[in-house]
Motif scaffolding. Structure first.
Motif, PDB file in Angstrom:
ATOM      1  N   LEU A  29      21.412 -46.398   8.702  1.00  0.00           N
ATOM      2  CA  LEU A  29      22.152 -47.310   9.582  1.00  0.00           C
ATOM      3  C   LEU A  29      21.785 -47.100  11.045  1.00  0.00           C
ATOM      4  O   LEU A  29      21.848 -48.035  11.849  1.00  0.00           O
ATOM      5  CB  LEU A  29      23.661 -47.132   9.385  1.00  0.00           C
ATOM      6  N   MET A  30      21.419 -45.863  11.427  1.00  0.00           N
ATOM      7  CA  MET A  30      20.965 -45.618  12.789  1.00  0.00           C
ATOM      8  C   MET A  30      19.726 -46.464  13.080  1.00  0.00           C
ATOM      9  O   MET A  30      19.597 -47.059  14.165  1.00  0.00           O
ATOM     10  CB  MET A  30      20.650 -44.138  12.996  1.00  0.00           C
ATOM     11  N   ALA A  31      18.821 -46.552  12.096  1.00  0.00           N
ATOM     12  CA  ALA A  31      17.614 -47.371  12.277  1.00  0.00           C
ATOM     13  C   ALA A  31      17.966 -48.857  12.238  1.00  0.00           C
ATOM     14  O   ALA A  31      17.391 -49.664  12.975  1.00  0.00           O
ATOM     15  CB  ALA A  31      16.599 -47.029  11.188  1.00  0.00           C
ATOM     16  N   ASP A  32      18.922 -49.244  11.381  1.00  0.00           N
ATOM     17  CA  ASP A  32      19.297 -50.652  11.244  1.00  0.00           C
ATOM     18  C   ASP A  32      19.968 -51.193  12.504  1.00  0.00           C
ATOM     19  O   ASP A  32      19.736 -52.346  12.888  1.00  0.00           O
ATOM     20  CB  ASP A  32      20.263 -50.839  10.063  1.00  0.00           C
ATOM     21  N   THR A  33      20.799 -50.361  13.115  1.00  0.00           N
ATOM     22  CA  THR A  33      21.644 -50.853  14.217  1.00  0.00           C
ATOM     23  C   THR A  33      21.216 -50.383  15.598  1.00  0.00           C
ATOM     24  O   THR A  33      21.617 -50.965  16.611  1.00  0.00           O
ATOM     25  CB  THR A  33      23.106 -50.416  14.009  1.00  0.00           C
ATOM     26  N   GLY A  34      20.426 -49.297  15.665  1.00  0.00           N
ATOM     27  CA  GLY A  34      20.055 -48.738  16.953  1.00  0.00           C
ATOM     28  C   GLY A  34      21.172 -47.906  17.583  1.00  0.00           C
ATOM     29  O   GLY A  34      21.072 -47.512  18.749  1.00  0.00           O
ATOM     30  N   LEU A  35      22.222 -47.603  16.809  1.00  0.00           N
ATOM     31  CA  LEU A  35      23.345 -46.817  17.313  1.00  0.00           C
ATOM     32  C   LEU A  35      23.154 -45.343  17.004  1.00  0.00           C
ATOM     33  O   LEU A  35      22.447 -44.971  16.059  1.00  0.00           O
ATOM     34  CB  LEU A  35      24.660 -47.313  16.687  1.00  0.00           C
ATOM     35  N   GLN A  36      23.790 -44.489  17.786  1.00  0.00           N
ATOM     36  CA  GLN A  36      23.720 -43.053  17.575  1.00  0.00           C
ATOM     37  C   GLN A  36      24.605 -42.640  16.400  1.00  0.00           C
ATOM     38  O   GLN A  36      25.540 -43.347  16.003  1.00  0.00           O
ATOM     39  CB  GLN A  36      24.161 -42.306  18.838  1.00  0.00           C
ATOM     40  N   GLU A  37      24.329 -41.456  15.845  1.00  0.00           N
ATOM     41  CA  GLU A  37      25.059 -40.985  14.663  1.00  0.00           C
ATOM     42  C   GLU A  37      26.565 -40.911  14.924  1.00  0.00           C
ATOM     43  O   GLU A  37      27.380 -41.364  14.103  1.00  0.00           O
ATOM     44  CB  GLU A  37      24.537 -39.610  14.247  1.00  0.00           C
ATOM     45  N   GLY A  38      26.949 -40.343  16.076  1.00  0.00           N
ATOM     46  CA  GLY A  38      28.375 -40.199  16.373  1.00  0.00           C
ATOM     47  C   GLY A  38      29.085 -41.542  16.465  1.00  0.00           C
ATOM     48  O   GLY A  38      30.239 -41.689  16.040  1.00  0.00           O
ATOM     49  N   VAL A  39      28.382 -42.534  17.033  1.00  0.00           N
ATOM     50  CA  VAL A  39      28.962 -43.877  17.164  1.00  0.00           C
ATOM     51  C   VAL A  39      29.168 -44.487  15.783  1.00  0.00           C
ATOM     52  O   VAL A  39      30.201 -45.126  15.515  1.00  0.00           O
ATOM     53  CB  VAL A  39      28.053 -44.773  18.033  1.00  0.00           C
ATOM     54  N   ILE A  40      28.193 -44.304  14.898  1.00  0.00           N
ATOM     55  CA  ILE A  40      28.295 -44.872  13.545  1.00  0.00           C
ATOM     56  C   ILE A  40      29.435 -44.219  12.783  1.00  0.00           C
ATOM     57  O   ILE A  40      30.226 -44.905  12.107  1.00  0.00           O
ATOM     58  CB  ILE A  40      26.962 -44.706  12.801  1.00  0.00           C
ATOM     59  N   ASP A  45      35.146 -44.637  10.728  1.00  0.00           N
ATOM     60  CA  ASP A  45      36.578 -44.280  10.787  1.00  0.00           C
ATOM     61  C   ASP A  45      37.426 -45.521  11.082  1.00  0.00           C
ATOM     62  O   ASP A  45      38.490 -45.713  10.472  1.00  0.00           O
ATOM     63  CB  ASP A  45      36.808 -43.214  11.868  1.00  0.00           C
ATOM     64  N   GLU A  46      36.962 -46.350  12.017  1.00  0.00           N
ATOM     65  CA  GLU A  46      37.693 -47.586  12.334  1.00  0.00           C
ATOM     66  C   GLU A  46      37.731 -48.526  11.137  1.00  0.00           C
ATOM     67  O   GLU A  46      38.785 -49.103  10.803  1.00  0.00           O
ATOM     68  CB  GLU A  46      37.017 -48.315  13.504  1.00  0.00           C
ATOM     69  N   LEU A  47      36.588 -48.672  10.473  1.00  0.00           N
ATOM     70  CA  LEU A  47      36.514 -49.583   9.330  1.00  0.00           C
ATOM     71  C   LEU A  47      37.393 -49.110   8.182  1.00  0.00           C
ATOM     72  O   LEU A  47      38.027 -49.919   7.486  1.00  0.00           O
ATOM     73  CB  LEU A  47      35.060 -49.716   8.870  1.00  0.00           C
ATOM     74  N   ALA A  48      37.459 -47.792   7.996  1.00  0.00           N
ATOM     75  CA  ALA A  48      38.313 -47.254   6.932  1.00  0.00           C
ATOM     76  C   ALA A  48      39.783 -47.511   7.251  1.00  0.00           C
ATOM     77  O   ALA A  48      40.571 -47.858   6.360  1.00  0.00           O
ATOM     78  CB  ALA A  48      38.053 -45.759   6.767  1.00  0.00           C
ATOM     79  N   ALA A  49      40.154 -47.362   8.539  1.00  0.00           N
ATOM     80  CA  ALA A  49      41.547 -47.603   8.930  1.00  0.00           C
ATOM     81  C   ALA A  49      41.934 -49.062   8.723  1.00  0.00           C
ATOM     82  O   ALA A  49      43.103 -49.367   8.442  1.00  0.00           O
ATOM     83  CB  ALA A  49      41.741 -47.202  10.390  1.00  0.00           C
ATOM     84  N   LEU A  50      40.968 -49.970   8.841  1.00  0.00           N
ATOM     85  CA  LEU A  50      41.227 -51.397   8.647  1.00  0.00           C
ATOM     86  C   LEU A  50      40.982 -51.839   7.202  1.00  0.00           C
ATOM     87  O   LEU A  50      41.068 -53.037   6.899  1.00  0.00           O
ATOM     88  CB  LEU A  50      40.337 -52.221   9.576  1.00  0.00           C
ATOM     89  N   ALA A  51      40.700 -50.883   6.323  1.00  0.00           N
ATOM     90  CA  ALA A  51      40.450 -51.152   4.893  1.00  0.00           C
ATOM     91  C   ALA A  51      39.250 -52.077   4.689  1.00  0.00           C
ATOM     92  O   ALA A  51      39.232 -52.899   3.770  1.00  0.00           O
ATOM     93  CB  ALA A  51      41.688 -51.735   4.219  1.00  0.00           C
TER      94      ALA A  51
END
Length: 324
Positions: A29-40, A45-51
């Protein structure tokens, strides 16, 4: 785009990526999105909280995305419920405002006149009237020049009215042309569709709104005492006629007040009228909004042109020559 549902931009990016590649882990996903590991990981965590992601039974406890038809639709239903509750609160508040306004209006005197005690009461009422003005606001302004604080307070309300198509016309004294703040306000007003003219003297301070309400001072010599709000049709008609008389005699900003056939400017003519009435230089200066020294210089010039050696003789000669 999905922030209304509670997703941050990073969480939305990660969710969209997991929908495209459900089997990708954090590294992919880091390669897919260009985001850092901590951000992903924070996004998960946010996605899990929102189910929107759940543990995968197939992939050894790793997270799998919940389909948007289920997850996002559930969040949208919750957002719609919150919005409905908020709208209900808005309507309740609107009803409360209407009740308070009706109670406030009920404290006013009949449709003939209302006494407004002090400057705060006058300014509050003017704000109310300006926000409800439908087509026209007329004003005569004999007092001091437009100071920056007063201009800054009035500008937003005037701009709102002008955008609604309200015609704003103002009459000020000629002496205001020498004041930078008033000039700045006049330029702003004209650029936004309003109009301003000047005359040598303005008889009274007043504001007329939609030819249905007029505000005039309780004491013209001391506007701080407050004002009278008039609704009587006969009085308002008379005040409108006074305004139109001043307006027709005025000179638009951007033009110089013209001299008459005798070479007198409107201010010089007004000064001669005051001299003929017996006014002192100090009284004339107050009415014209200029210094007593300027009045003295103007009077000296007029006496010379009238071949007069005294103010009295200047008045007599002016009458003989048809200057008055």
């Amino acid at each position: 785009m999905l922030q209304l549902l509670g997703l941050t931009p990073h969480a939305e990016t990660v969710y969209r990526a997991t929908l495209l590649h459900p089997d990708h882990g954090v590294t992919d996903l880091m390669a897919d999105t260009g985001l850092q590991e901590g951000v992903i990981r924070a996004a998960f965590d946010e996605l899990a909280a929102l189910a929107l992601v759940k543990p995968s039974d197939q992939r050894g406890g790793k997270l799998r995305p919940v389909s948007p038809e289920v997850g996002l639709t559930t969040l949208l239903a919750s957002a719609e419920a919150d919005l409905a509750a908020r709208l209900a609160q808005v309507e309740t508040t609107r009803a409360e405002i209407a009740a308070i306004s009706a109670e406030h209006i009920g404290t006013r005197v009949s449709d003939s006149a209302t006494r407004l005690e002090g400057l705060d009461a006058v300014r509050s009422r003017l704000e109310e009237l300006q926000r409800t003005t439908e087509f026209e606001c007329l004003s005569l302004n004999p007092g001091g020049a437009h100071r920056p604080d007063a201009r800054n307070a009035a500008t937003p309300l005037n701009e709102e009215a002008l955008l609604r198509g309200v015609a704003i016309r103002a009459v000020c004294r000629d002496s205001f042309r020498n004041d930078p703040d008033t000039l700045a306000y006049a330029r702003w007003l004209i650029e936004h569709g309003g109009q301003m003219r000047t005359v040598p003297t303005v008889p009274i301070q007043m504001i007329i709104v939609d030819r249905r309400a007029a505000i005039v001072p309780l004491d013209p010599e001391d506007p701080r005492k407050g004002a009278i709000e008039v609704h009587n049709l006969g009085i308002i008609t008379a005040l409108c006629a006074l305004f139109e008389l001043c307006w027709s005699a005025g000179t638009s900003f951007g033009e110089q007040p013209p001299a008459n056939d005798n070479g007198c400017t409107p201010t010089e003519r007004a000064l001669l009228d005051m001299v003929a009435a017996g006014d002192t230089d100090e009284a004339a200066a107050r009415n014209l909004g200029i210094s007593a020294r300027t009045v003295s210089r103007m009077m000296s010039s007029l006496m010379e042109r009238l071949d007069a050696t005294s103010r009295f003789q200047a008045g007599v000669n002016a009458t003989k020559r048809g200057w008055l």
